[in-house]
Design a protein around this motif. Sequence first.
Motif, PDB file in Angstrom:
ATOM      1  N   VAL A  15     -28.718  -4.856  36.243  1.00  0.00           N
ATOM      2  CA  VAL A  15     -29.059  -4.233  34.640  1.00  0.00           C
ATOM      3  C   VAL A  15     -28.463  -2.731  34.357  1.00  0.00           C
ATOM      4  N   THR A  16     -28.220  -2.433  33.193  1.00  0.00           N
ATOM      5  CA  THR A  16     -27.744  -1.260  33.049  1.00  0.00           C
ATOM      6  C   THR A  16     -28.664  -0.103  33.319  1.00  0.00           C
ATOM      7  N   GLY A  17     -28.529   0.665  34.186  1.00  0.00           N
ATOM      8  CA  GLY A  17     -29.582   1.963  34.175  1.00  0.00           C
ATOM      9  C   GLY A  17     -29.037   2.928  33.381  1.00  0.00           C
ATOM     10  N   LYS A  18     -27.955   3.434  33.186  1.00  0.00           N
ATOM     11  CA  LYS A  18     -27.486   4.402  32.501  1.00  0.00           C
ATOM     12  C   LYS A  18     -25.996   4.186  31.919  1.00  0.00           C
ATOM     13  N   PHE A  26     -18.996  -1.674  25.387  1.00  0.00           N
ATOM     14  CA  PHE A  26     -18.674  -1.370  26.945  1.00  0.00           C
ATOM     15  C   PHE A  26     -19.769  -1.850  27.744  1.00  0.00           C
ATOM     16  N   ASP A  27     -20.997  -1.778  27.286  1.00  0.00           N
ATOM     17  CA  ASP A  27     -21.911  -2.265  28.173  1.00  0.00           C
ATOM     18  C   ASP A  27     -21.711  -3.748  28.626  1.00  0.00           C
ATOM     19  N   GLU A  28     -21.309  -4.635  27.769  1.00  0.00           N
ATOM     20  CA  GLU A  28     -20.794  -5.814  27.998  1.00  0.00           C
ATOM     21  C   GLU A  28     -19.714  -6.026  29.044  1.00  0.00           C
ATOM     22  N   GLY A  53     -26.261   1.110  47.867  1.00  0.00           N
ATOM     23  CA  GLY A  53     -27.662   0.513  47.933  1.00  0.00           C
ATOM     24  C   GLY A  53     -27.602  -0.476  46.680  1.00  0.00           C
ATOM     25  N   ARG A  54     -28.533  -0.299  45.929  1.00  0.00           N
ATOM     26  CA  ARG A  54     -28.700  -1.138  44.896  1.00  0.00           C
ATOM     27  C   ARG A  54     -27.973  -0.453  43.524  1.00  0.00           C
ATOM     28  N   LYS A  55     -27.251   0.675  43.755  1.00  0.00           N
ATOM     29  CA  LYS A  55     -26.592   0.998  42.558  1.00  0.00           C
ATOM     30  C   LYS A  55     -25.261   0.977  42.728  1.00  0.00           C
ATOM     31  N   ILE A  56     -24.775   0.483  41.551  1.00  0.00           N
ATOM     32  CA  ILE A  56     -23.277  -0.052  41.238  1.00  0.00           C
ATOM     33  C   ILE A  56     -22.636   0.863  40.126  1.00  0.00           C
ATOM     34  N   MET A 111     -20.582 -13.431  33.837  1.00  0.00           N
ATOM     35  CA  MET A 111     -22.036 -14.137  33.441  1.00  0.00           C
ATOM     36  C   MET A 111     -22.492 -14.140  32.046  1.00  0.00           C
ATOM     37  N   HIS A 112     -22.689 -15.605  31.774  1.00  0.00           N
ATOM     38  CA  HIS A 112     -22.910 -15.923  30.603  1.00  0.00           C
ATOM     39  C   HIS A 112     -24.266 -16.316  30.244  1.00  0.00           C
ATOM     40  N   ARG A 119     -33.151 -21.086  31.157  1.00  0.00           N
ATOM     41  CA  ARG A 119     -32.227 -20.948  30.066  1.00  0.00           C
ATOM     42  C   ARG A 119     -31.015 -20.567  30.493  1.00  0.00           C
ATOM     43  N   PHE A 120     -30.755 -19.672  31.562  1.00  0.00           N
ATOM     44  CA  PHE A 120     -29.512 -19.349  32.378  1.00  0.00           C
ATOM     45  C   PHE A 120     -28.726 -20.357  32.617  1.00  0.00           C
ATOM     46  N   ARG A 121     -29.565 -21.342  33.479  1.00  0.00           N
ATOM     47  CA  ARG A 121     -28.932 -22.668  33.965  1.00  0.00           C
ATOM     48  C   ARG A 121     -28.473 -23.678  32.888  1.00  0.00           C
ATOM     49  N   GLY A 159     -33.641  -8.376  41.355  1.00  0.00           N
ATOM     50  CA  GLY A 159     -34.044  -9.806  41.682  1.00  0.00           C
ATOM     51  C   GLY A 159     -34.201 -10.754  40.531  1.00  0.00           C
ATOM     52  N   PHE A 160     -34.091 -11.946  40.652  1.00  0.00           N
ATOM     53  CA  PHE A 160     -34.285 -12.836  39.230  1.00  0.00           C
ATOM     54  C   PHE A 160     -35.515 -12.417  38.885  1.00  0.00           C
ATOM     55  N   GLU A 161     -36.576 -12.058  39.535  1.00  0.00           N
ATOM     56  CA  GLU A 161     -37.922 -11.891  39.033  1.00  0.00           C
ATOM     57  C   GLU A 161     -37.798 -10.874  37.601  1.00  0.00           C
ATOM     58  N   HIS A 162     -36.715 -10.021  37.788  1.00  0.00           N
ATOM     59  CA  HIS A 162     -36.804  -8.922  36.795  1.00  0.00           C
ATOM     60  C   HIS A 162     -36.612  -9.635  35.380  1.00  0.00           C
ATOM     61  N   PHE A 163     -35.897 -10.950  35.316  1.00  0.00           N
ATOM     62  CA  PHE A 163     -35.849 -11.397  34.054  1.00  0.00           C
ATOM     63  C   PHE A 163     -37.053 -12.432  33.666  1.00  0.00           C
ATOM     64  N   ALA A 177     -20.916   3.754  33.699  1.00  0.00           N
ATOM     65  CA  ALA A 177     -22.253   3.295  33.830  1.00  0.00           C
ATOM     66  C   ALA A 177     -22.559   3.138  35.235  1.00  0.00           C
ATOM     67  N   LEU A 178     -24.069   2.980  35.221  1.00  0.00           N
ATOM     68  CA  LEU A 178     -24.791   2.981  36.639  1.00  0.00           C
ATOM     69  C   LEU A 178     -25.391   1.495  36.311  1.00  0.00           C
ATOM     70  N   PHE A 179     -25.121   0.636  37.199  1.00  0.00           N
ATOM     71  CA  PHE A 179     -26.064  -0.673  37.031  1.00  0.00           C
ATOM     72  C   PHE A 179     -26.915  -0.668  38.191  1.00  0.00           C
TER      73      PHE A 179
HETATM   74  C1  LIG Z   1     -30.041 -15.151  36.683  1.00  0.00           C
HETATM   75  C2  LIG Z   1     -28.757 -13.954  36.293  1.00  0.00           C
HETATM   76  C3  LIG Z   1     -29.122 -13.019  35.378  1.00  0.00           C
HETATM   77  C4  LIG Z   1     -27.912 -12.079  34.933  1.00  0.00           C
HETATM   78  C5  LIG Z   1     -28.220 -11.370  33.615  1.00  0.00           C
HETATM   79  C6  LIG Z   1     -27.345 -10.142  33.535  1.00  0.00           C
HETATM   80  C7  LIG Z   1     -27.505  -9.732  32.161  1.00  0.00           C
HETATM   81  C8  LIG Z   1     -26.829  -8.328  32.022  1.00  0.00           C
HETATM   82  C9  LIG Z   1     -26.961  -7.735  30.528  1.00  0.00           C
HETATM   83  C10 LIG Z   1     -25.985  -6.703  30.122  1.00  0.00           C
HETATM   84  C11 LIG Z   1     -26.620  -5.553  30.500  1.00  0.00           C
HETATM   85  C12 LIG Z   1     -27.811  -5.070  30.071  1.00  0.00           C
HETATM   86  O1  LIG Z   1     -27.642  -4.838  28.733  1.00  0.00           O
HETATM   87  S1  LIG Z   1     -29.021  -4.696  30.830  1.00  0.00           S
HETATM   88  C13 LIG Z   1     -30.397  -4.243  29.557  1.00  0.00           C
HETATM   89  C14 LIG Z   1     -30.481  -2.920  29.640  1.00  0.00           C
HETATM   90  N1  LIG Z   1     -31.165  -2.322  30.864  1.00  0.00           N
HETATM   91  C15 LIG Z   1     -32.483  -2.551  31.179  1.00  0.00           C
HETATM   92  O2  LIG Z   1     -32.978  -3.158  30.413  1.00  0.00           O
HETATM   93  C16 LIG Z   1     -32.947  -1.953  32.473  1.00  0.00           C
HETATM   94  C17 LIG Z   1     -34.306  -1.160  32.177  1.00  0.00           C
HETATM   95  N2  LIG Z   1     -34.463  -0.675  33.337  1.00  0.00           N
HETATM   96  C18 LIG Z   1     -35.143  -1.003  34.621  1.00  0.00           C
HETATM   97  O3  LIG Z   1     -35.600  -2.072  34.387  1.00  0.00           O
HETATM   98  C19 LIG Z   1     -35.367  -0.204  35.736  1.00  0.00           C
HETATM   99  O4  LIG Z   1     -35.398   1.320  35.201  1.00  0.00           O
HETATM  100  C20 LIG Z   1     -34.225  -0.435  36.876  1.00  0.00           C
HETATM  101  C21 LIG Z   1     -34.290  -1.824  37.060  1.00  0.00           C
HETATM  102  C22 LIG Z   1     -32.788   0.051  36.110  1.00  0.00           C
HETATM  103  C23 LIG Z   1     -34.427   0.565  37.944  1.00  0.00           C
HETATM  104  O5  LIG Z   1     -35.822   0.250  38.289  1.00  0.00           O
HETATM  105  P1  LIG Z   1     -36.229  -0.157  39.935  1.00  0.00           P
HETATM  106  O6  LIG Z   1     -35.694  -1.426  40.171  1.00  0.00           O
HETATM  107  O7  LIG Z   1     -37.764   0.452  39.996  1.00  0.00           O
HETATM  108  O8  LIG Z   1     -35.430   0.652  40.811  1.00  0.00           O
HETATM  109  P2  LIG Z   1     -35.326   2.567  40.922  1.00  0.00           P
HETATM  110  O9  LIG Z   1     -35.946   2.754  42.283  1.00  0.00           O
HETATM  111  O10 LIG Z   1     -36.013   3.175  39.808  1.00  0.00           O
HETATM  112  O11 LIG Z   1     -33.835   2.875  40.974  1.00  0.00           O
HETATM  113  C24 LIG Z   1     -33.018   2.571  41.993  1.00  0.00           C
HETATM  114  C25 LIG Z   1     -31.965   3.518  41.957  1.00  0.00           C
HETATM  115  O12 LIG Z   1     -31.255   3.597  41.005  1.00  0.00           O
HETATM  116  C26 LIG Z   1     -31.471   5.017  40.377  1.00  0.00           C
HETATM  117  N3  LIG Z   1     -31.424   4.910  39.067  1.00  0.00           N
HETATM  118  C27 LIG Z   1     -32.565   4.152  38.261  1.00  0.00           C
HETATM  119  N4  LIG Z   1     -32.131   4.436  37.070  1.00  0.00           N
HETATM  120  C28 LIG Z   1     -31.123   5.629  36.993  1.00  0.00           C
HETATM  121  C29 LIG Z   1     -30.683   6.188  35.968  1.00  0.00           C
HETATM  122  N5  LIG Z   1     -30.958   5.966  34.593  1.00  0.00           N
HETATM  123  N6  LIG Z   1     -30.016   7.389  36.080  1.00  0.00           N
HETATM  124  C30 LIG Z   1     -29.658   7.587  37.492  1.00  0.00           C
HETATM  125  N7  LIG Z   1     -30.024   6.908  38.454  1.00  0.00           N
HETATM  126  C31 LIG Z   1     -30.864   5.924  38.225  1.00  0.00           C
HETATM  127  C32 LIG Z   1     -32.687   5.359  41.113  1.00  0.00           C
HETATM  128  O13 LIG Z   1     -32.750   6.819  40.929  1.00  0.00           O
HETATM  129  C33 LIG Z   1     -32.566   4.749  42.451  1.00  0.00           C
HETATM  130  O14 LIG Z   1     -31.732   5.425  43.533  1.00  0.00           O
HETATM  131  P3  LIG Z   1     -31.950   5.791  44.702  1.00  0.00           P
HETATM  132  O15 LIG Z   1     -33.151   6.536  44.902  1.00  0.00           O
HETATM  133  O16 LIG Z   1     -31.952   4.234  45.485  1.00  0.00           O
HETATM  134  O17 LIG Z   1     -30.846   6.579  45.405  1.00  0.00           O
END
Ligand SMILES: CCCCCCCCCCCC(=O)SCCNC(=O)CCNC(=O)[C@H](O)C(C)(C)COP(=O)(O)OP(=O)(O)OC[C@H]1O[C@@H](n2cnc3c(N)ncnc32)[C@H](O)[C@@H]1OP(=O)(O)O
Length: 159
Positions: free
Chosen positions: A71-74, A54-56, A100-103, A1-2, A145-147, A130-134, A124-126
Amino acid sequence: MHYDQCFGCGDVESGLHMRTTVGEHMVVHSRFTVTEAHQGAPGLAHGGLLACAFDEALGSTVGNLLRKPAVTGKLETDFVRPVPVGTTLYIAARLDGVAGRKIYVSAEGRLGSADGQVAVRARALFVQVGFEHFTTHGYADALQRFRSTTRESKWDINP
Ligand SMILES: CCCCCCCCCCCC(=O)SCCNC(=O)CCNC(=O)[C@H](O)C(C)(C)COP(=O)(O)OP(=O)(O)OC[C@H]1O[C@@H](n2cnc3c(N)ncnc32)[C@H](O)[C@@H]1OP(=O)(O)O
Protein backbone atom coordinates in the motif's frame (compact mmCIF):
# COMPACT_ATOMS: atom_id res chain seq x y z
CA MET A 1 -3.27 -5.91 -9.69
CA HIS A 2 -6.94 -5.54 -10.46
CA TYR A 3 -10.09 -5.19 -8.41
CA ASP A 4 -13.14 -4.25 -10.43
CA GLN A 5 -14.30 -1.67 -7.85
CA CYS A 6 -10.90 0.07 -7.76
CA PHE A 7 -11.25 3.76 -8.62
CA GLY A 8 -7.99 3.68 -10.57
CA CYS A 9 -8.06 0.43 -12.55
CA GLY A 10 -11.58 -0.90 -12.03
CA ASP A 11 -14.73 -0.65 -14.09
CA VAL A 12 -16.52 1.99 -11.99
CA GLU A 13 -18.15 4.56 -14.26
CA SER A 14 -16.59 7.61 -12.59
CA GLY A 15 -13.17 5.96 -12.22
CA LEU A 16 -9.92 6.49 -14.09
CA HIS A 17 -10.09 3.22 -16.10
CA MET A 18 -6.30 2.97 -16.21
CA ARG A 19 -4.59 0.09 -17.91
CA THR A 20 -0.96 -0.85 -17.56
CA THR A 21 1.67 -2.67 -19.59
CA VAL A 22 5.26 -3.56 -18.79
CA GLY A 23 7.74 -2.38 -21.40
CA GLU A 24 11.43 -2.71 -22.07
CA HIS A 25 13.86 -2.28 -19.18
CA MET A 26 10.99 -2.96 -16.77
CA VAL A 27 9.40 0.44 -17.40
CA VAL A 28 5.70 0.24 -16.57
CA HIS A 29 3.45 2.26 -18.88
CA SER A 30 0.00 3.59 -17.98
CA ARG A 31 -2.34 6.01 -19.72
CA PHE A 32 -4.86 8.34 -18.18
CA THR A 33 -7.24 10.43 -20.28
CA VAL A 34 -8.54 13.56 -18.55
CA THR A 35 -12.32 14.01 -18.93
CA GLU A 36 -14.83 16.69 -17.91
CA ALA A 37 -15.32 14.72 -14.69
CA HIS A 38 -11.69 15.31 -13.69
CA GLN A 39 -11.65 19.12 -13.77
CA GLY A 40 -10.32 21.43 -11.09
CA ALA A 41 -10.10 24.77 -12.88
CA PRO A 42 -12.27 25.08 -16.01
CA GLY A 43 -10.84 22.82 -18.69
CA LEU A 44 -7.92 21.65 -16.57
CA ALA A 45 -7.31 18.47 -14.59
CA HIS A 46 -7.62 18.62 -10.81
CA GLY A 47 -4.26 18.04 -9.15
CA GLY A 48 -5.70 15.50 -6.72
CA LEU A 49 -7.01 13.42 -9.60
CA LEU A 50 -3.59 13.51 -11.21
CA ALA A 51 -2.05 12.37 -7.92
CA CYS A 52 -4.59 9.54 -7.88
CA ALA A 53 -3.57 8.50 -11.39
CA PHE A 54 0.06 8.37 -10.28
CA ASP A 55 -0.83 6.41 -7.14
CA GLU A 56 -2.49 3.88 -9.44
CA ALA A 57 0.37 3.81 -11.95
CA LEU A 58 2.97 3.41 -9.20
CA GLY A 59 0.90 0.78 -7.35
CA SER A 60 0.53 -1.13 -10.61
CA THR A 61 4.29 -0.95 -11.02
CA VAL A 62 4.78 -2.62 -7.64
CA GLY A 63 2.11 -5.21 -8.43
CA ASN A 64 3.40 -6.05 -11.89
CA LEU A 65 7.09 -6.17 -11.05
CA LEU A 66 7.09 -7.59 -7.53
CA ARG A 67 3.76 -9.44 -7.27
CA LYS A 68 3.49 -8.56 -3.59
CA PRO A 69 0.58 -6.80 -1.86
CA ALA A 70 1.65 -3.31 -0.86
CA VAL A 71 0.00 0.00 0.00
CA THR A 72 1.05 3.59 -0.52
CA GLY A 73 2.87 5.02 2.50
CA LYS A 74 3.98 8.26 0.90
CA LEU A 75 3.28 9.95 -2.42
CA GLU A 76 4.95 13.12 -3.71
CA THR A 77 3.91 14.92 -6.88
CA ASP A 78 5.46 17.76 -8.86
CA PHE A 79 2.95 19.47 -11.13
CA VAL A 80 5.12 20.91 -13.89
CA ARG A 81 2.55 21.84 -16.55
CA PRO A 82 -1.26 22.10 -16.63
CA VAL A 83 -3.07 19.09 -18.06
CA PRO A 84 -6.08 20.10 -20.19
CA VAL A 85 -9.33 18.14 -20.43
CA GLY A 86 -9.11 15.76 -23.38
CA THR A 87 -5.39 15.16 -22.91
CA THR A 88 -4.04 11.67 -22.50
CA LEU A 89 -1.23 11.51 -19.99
CA TYR A 90 1.40 8.90 -20.80
CA ILE A 91 2.88 7.70 -17.53
CA ALA A 92 6.17 5.79 -17.38
CA ALA A 93 7.05 4.32 -13.99
CA ARG A 94 10.10 2.57 -12.59
CA LEU A 95 11.01 0.51 -9.58
CA ASP A 96 13.85 2.41 -7.90
CA GLY A 97 14.64 0.08 -5.02
CA VAL A 98 13.51 -2.24 -2.25
CA ALA A 99 14.65 -2.12 1.37
CA GLY A 100 12.92 -4.67 3.57
CA ARG A 101 9.19 -3.97 3.28
CA LYS A 102 9.82 -0.54 1.73
CA ILE A 103 9.43 -0.23 -2.03
CA TYR A 104 10.54 2.93 -3.83
CA VAL A 105 9.00 3.85 -7.19
CA SER A 106 8.90 6.92 -9.40
CA ALA A 107 7.16 8.06 -12.57
CA GLU A 108 6.74 10.87 -15.02
CA GLY A 109 3.69 11.74 -17.08
CA ARG A 110 3.94 13.26 -20.55
CA LEU A 111 1.31 15.16 -22.51
CA GLY A 112 -0.26 13.50 -25.52
CA SER A 113 2.43 10.94 -26.32
CA ALA A 114 5.22 8.93 -24.76
CA ASP A 115 7.72 11.59 -25.82
CA GLY A 116 5.52 14.63 -25.11
CA GLN A 117 6.29 17.37 -22.62
CA VAL A 118 6.56 16.29 -18.99
CA ALA A 119 3.53 17.53 -17.02
CA VAL A 120 3.78 15.61 -13.74
CA ARG A 121 6.51 13.77 -11.85
CA ALA A 122 5.86 11.58 -8.83
CA ARG A 123 7.72 9.47 -6.30
CA ALA A 124 6.25 7.06 -3.82
CA LEU A 125 7.09 4.72 -1.00
CA PHE A 126 4.95 1.61 -0.91
CA VAL A 127 5.02 -0.67 2.12
CA GLN A 128 4.56 -4.38 1.66
CA VAL A 129 1.71 -5.73 3.76
CA GLY A 130 0.15 -9.11 4.48
CA PHE A 131 -3.26 -10.00 3.09
CA GLU A 132 -4.70 -9.40 6.57
CA HIS A 133 -4.17 -5.67 5.97
CA PHE A 134 -7.17 -5.81 3.64
CA THR A 135 -9.36 -8.19 5.64
CA THR A 136 -8.70 -6.35 8.93
CA HIS A 137 -9.08 -2.78 7.73
CA GLY A 138 -11.28 -3.26 4.66
CA TYR A 139 -14.07 -5.73 3.99
CA ALA A 140 -13.70 -8.97 5.94
CA ASP A 141 -14.35 -10.86 2.71
CA ALA A 142 -11.77 -8.79 0.79
CA LEU A 143 -9.89 -11.82 -0.50
CA GLN A 144 -13.03 -13.39 -1.95
CA ARG A 145 -13.85 -10.05 -3.59
CA PHE A 146 -10.38 -9.89 -5.13
CA ARG A 147 -10.61 -13.50 -6.30
CA SER A 148 -14.06 -13.07 -7.80
CA THR A 149 -12.96 -10.11 -9.92
CA THR A 150 -9.34 -10.95 -10.65
CA ARG A 151 -8.84 -13.20 -13.62
CA GLU A 152 -5.62 -15.16 -13.40
CA SER A 153 -4.62 -13.73 -16.77
CA LYS A 154 -4.68 -10.22 -15.35
CA TRP A 155 -1.74 -11.14 -13.14
CA ASP A 156 0.33 -11.86 -16.21
CA ILE A 157 2.68 -9.23 -17.53
CA ASN A 158 1.13 -7.67 -20.65
CA PRO A 159 -1.96 -9.93 -20.62
C1 LIG B 1 -4.96 -9.42 -2.21
C2 LIG B 1 -4.05 -8.43 -2.93
C3 LIG B 1 -4.44 -7.03 -2.69
C4 LIG B 1 -3.69 -6.04 -3.46
C5 LIG B 1 -4.34 -4.68 -3.41
C6 LIG B 1 -3.42 -3.57 -3.76
C7 LIG B 1 -4.16 -2.28 -3.62
C8 LIG B 1 -3.30 -1.11 -4.04
C9 LIG B 1 -4.13 0.15 -4.02
C10 LIG B 1 -3.42 1.33 -4.64
C11 LIG B 1 -2.53 1.98 -3.65
C12 LIG B 1 -3.32 2.66 -2.56
O1 LIG B 1 -4.04 3.58 -2.79
S1 LIG B 1 -3.15 2.10 -0.99
C13 LIG B 1 -4.27 3.09 -0.01
C14 LIG B 1 -3.58 4.28 0.65
N1 LIG B 1 -2.62 3.82 1.68
C15 LIG B 1 -3.03 3.36 2.84
O2 LIG B 1 -4.22 3.27 3.18
C16 LIG B 1 -1.94 2.96 3.81
C17 LIG B 1 -2.26 3.40 5.23
N2 LIG B 1 -1.08 3.18 6.10
C18 LIG B 1 -0.85 2.00 6.66
O3 LIG B 1 -1.70 1.07 6.62
C19 LIG B 1 0.43 1.84 7.41
O4 LIG B 1 0.92 3.11 7.82
C20 LIG B 1 1.52 1.13 6.55
C21 LIG B 1 1.05 -0.27 6.12
C22 LIG B 1 1.88 1.96 5.26
C23 LIG B 1 2.79 1.00 7.38
O5 LIG B 1 2.43 0.49 8.67
P1 LIG B 1 3.19 -0.75 9.33
O6 LIG B 1 2.86 -2.00 8.58
O7 LIG B 1 2.87 -0.71 10.79
O8 LIG B 1 4.71 -0.51 9.06
P2 LIG B 1 5.73 0.58 9.70
O9 LIG B 1 6.61 -0.15 10.65
O10 LIG B 1 4.99 1.79 10.20
O11 LIG B 1 6.53 1.02 8.39
C24 LIG B 1 7.36 0.10 7.70
C25 LIG B 1 8.54 0.89 7.19
O12 LIG B 1 8.07 1.89 6.27
C26 LIG B 1 8.40 3.20 6.75
N3 LIG B 1 7.28 4.09 6.46
C27 LIG B 1 5.96 3.86 6.63
N4 LIG B 1 5.23 4.92 6.24
C28 LIG B 1 6.13 5.87 5.85
C29 LIG B 1 5.99 7.20 5.34
N5 LIG B 1 4.82 7.79 5.17
N6 LIG B 1 7.13 7.87 5.04
C30 LIG B 1 8.36 7.30 5.19
N7 LIG B 1 8.53 6.03 5.65
C31 LIG B 1 7.43 5.33 6.00
C32 LIG B 1 8.64 3.03 8.24
O13 LIG B 1 9.49 4.04 8.74
C33 LIG B 1 9.27 1.67 8.28
O14 LIG B 1 10.62 1.78 7.91
P3 LIG B 1 11.78 0.89 8.59
O15 LIG B 1 11.67 1.11 10.07
O16 LIG B 1 11.46 -0.54 8.21
O17 LIG B 1 13.04 1.39 7.99
